[in-house]
Design an enzyme around this catalytic site. Sequence first.
Site, mmCIF file in Angstrom:
data_model
loop_
_atom_site.group_PDB
_atom_site.id
_atom_site.type_symbol
_atom_site.label_atom_id
_atom_site.label_comp_id
_atom_site.label_asym_id
_atom_site.label_seq_id
_atom_site.Cartn_x
_atom_site.Cartn_y
_atom_site.Cartn_z
ATOM 1 N N ASP A 195 -1.105 2.379 -7.851
ATOM 2 C CA ASP A 195 -0.100 1.417 -7.413
ATOM 3 C C ASP A 195 1.156 2.183 -6.990
ATOM 4 O O ASP A 195 1.304 3.369 -7.321
ATOM 5 C CB ASP A 195 0.246 0.413 -8.523
ATOM 6 C CG ASP A 195 0.796 -0.893 -7.964
ATOM 7 O OD1 ASP A 195 -0.005 -1.806 -7.688
ATOM 8 O OD2 ASP A 195 2.016 -0.983 -7.769
ATOM 9 N N ASP A 213 -6.936 -5.033 -3.295
ATOM 10 C CA ASP A 213 -6.387 -6.363 -3.565
ATOM 11 C C ASP A 213 -4.944 -6.320 -3.076
ATOM 12 O O ASP A 213 -4.008 -6.113 -3.844
ATOM 13 C CB ASP A 213 -6.476 -6.659 -5.061
ATOM 14 C CG ASP A 213 -5.993 -8.058 -5.411
ATOM 15 O OD1 ASP A 213 -5.869 -8.885 -4.487
ATOM 16 O OD2 ASP A 213 -5.742 -8.313 -6.600
ATOM 17 N N CYS A 268 -4.985 -13.011 -2.520
ATOM 18 C CA CYS A 268 -4.880 -14.292 -3.223
ATOM 19 C C CYS A 268 -4.253 -15.325 -2.276
ATOM 20 O O CYS A 268 -3.393 -16.096 -2.653
ATOM 21 C CB CYS A 268 -4.093 -14.172 -4.523
ATOM 22 S SG CYS A 268 -2.440 -13.459 -4.378
#
Length: 406
Positions: free
Chosen positions: A257, A302, A355
């Site tokens: 990340d 993601d 998402c």
Amino acid sequence: MLKTSLNVKSSQLVVNVLKLVLEQGKPLDRGYSISFSGVKLKPEEQARITQVVGDLMRRLNLYCYLANIQLQDAAKNAELLIVLWHEFNGLNSGKLPKASQFKRSEYQHLLTKAKKDEVLWDGCPEWLEKIGTEQLGKAWQAERKALLQPAKRYLRANQLKTTRDELKKSLSKEGIETRVVKGVDSALEVTSNSPLFKSKAFKAGLFEQQDAGSQLVAGAVDAKPGMRVVDACAGAGGKTLHLAGQMQGKGRLLAMDVEQWKLDALKDRAKRAGAHNVETRIIASSKTIKRLKLTADRVLLDVPCSGLGVLKRNPDSKWRDTSERLPVLVKLQEDILQSYSRMVKVGGMLVYATCSIMPEENRQQVDKFLANNPHFTFIEDENITPANTGFDGFYLAKMERISEGA
């Protein structure tokens, strides 16, 4: 729905959360954390407060309209909105602050008008209605209504320590009632208001709270023991820990990340879960990605997105985000997909996920990537939508690297 009115103390906590979110820009979960800190509340009362706040946030524009106030003034009029919420839901608000200022005849007039405006009634801001209609057409109306519903609580059984059936039994012994979720092998839906994070099962690392749709995304990666797997946008690691379970703790699982604090939180969660094969790495520059070129059996991307599939869980974002943010995110997604895909080895699989339920962030991104990268081939994709599943909304696409490429 509540069967009794909030007391004055709980009403004030609702006000506190609303002010933190609407005035200070805190995420909703952070608003709860701050407001509940040091306050003794029974689990059922805490659940009542979150229910009222959540409902107000999901339809904030409607409640402001019924109170005859501007949306930007919602925080300053939080006590009045709480009174109005009670009236809207058929509950007595007589003992609450500002109850005497409530104008019932004006409210009834505005309520009659609001019922004729479906978009307002569904708590949808104009910018979101425009995007949804443009991208989803006739399907948007069903999704808009589904996104209005409160989010359910789902758990993922930690495969490193238990099975779903064993977890269900363990939770039942602690008074936490659950039911199996059809179509998601790792998921349980919580059907009681019991406190999850004080349970022995949680402290023992037997589960994580994770939406069932999110579990489908990680499940699609199909990570196997002994593989080298990269979760390149890991965040705090919900999907990373799911992958660790798939791998049975064997092989190398790299969680990456750009924000160190998220990876630090992941380390704590991984320790509780017994996910000892998780390695965290900060993405300091493009060199971090280049060093891993053609090394991974699986890469999960993601990517940062609009979050327009998870508005049930994060309704506050409707009143913070605008349409101007979407093009910036789309460009970022495109850059991440192009750059991070280099880590996938020949014969390995890339899973792109968001998402969001908007095609611009989903299949359109995948089609654009495949057109520019013939060394990848499309396998399949899936749209997980609130209207079709009752879960949060997600998208995933599987692609295989068939050659090294450029």
